[in-house]
Design an enzyme around this catalytic site. Sequence first.
Site: not given
Length: 233
Positions: A101-103, A188
Amino acid sequence: MRLVKLIANLGYGSRKEIQAAIKNGWVTDRAGNPLKTDSKTPHDEILFDDEPLDPAPGMVLLMNKPLGYTCSTKDQGKLIYDLLPDRFRMRKPVLATIGRLDKETSGALLFTDDGAFLHKVIAPKSHVPKVYEITLDRPLKGGEADLFASGTMMLEAEHKPLKPAELEVIGEQHARLTLHEGRYHQIRRMFAATGNHVTALTRIRIGGLGLEGLAEGDWILLDDAQKASIFQG
Ligand code: URA
C-alpha cells in the site's frame, strides 16, 4: 542443534546467543524443564524466558495499516515493520508483505513468511479482488464507473489496458472501487486520468477478508478459516 536453529530463525538472537540461552536454562518446556539442544519438544510447547515462542514459519498476518507508514524494511521514516515485534524483522524465512500500500494509503495489508501462500494470493488465477474506499477532491462526473469497467482504460506510460474494475458510488465525492490487479499508484492514477484527485484511500477488504474490529496500527495472526476467506471473495 535443531532447537538452536529453530529459535535463531525466529529472530531471538544469533545461534551463539541461543546456544548460551539454552545453556543458561532459559529455554524450557511448559512445565519449566530446561531443554537441551537436541530436544524434540514440539514448537507450541517451548518457552523462551517463560514466554511461548513466536509462531512457527507459515504464518499470515493481517494489519490495519495507518497512514504515513511505508511498506519497506529499510526506507527513511516510519515503516510498517515498526508496528510489529522487533524480532519479526529478523525471521528466516523473511516476513514479507503480500503486495503493498502507498505510504498515504491505509487499511488491510497482509504479511507472510510462506512464499507459496504469497504467490497463491497474488496469482491472477486465484481471482482475489481488493476493495478500496476513496474520498475525492471534486464531485464525480458520472462517467467514471463505465470507464473503469471498460477493460480498455490506459494509464499514462503503460502499454496494457487496465482490467475492468467495479466502481460503487457512495456519495458525490465518495466511492468504493474493486480492483483485480495492483499497479503502481493505480487508484490515484485512475482518478487523476478523469481530472479528479484522491484525498483519502483505504483498503477495506482482500478477497473475503475484511478489517472488522481491527484498530488502525493493530494486527492479528490469521487462523486457517481467515486464511481461506481470502480466496472466498
Ligand atoms: N491504489 C493506489 O493508488 N494506492 C494504493 O496504495 C493502492 C491502490
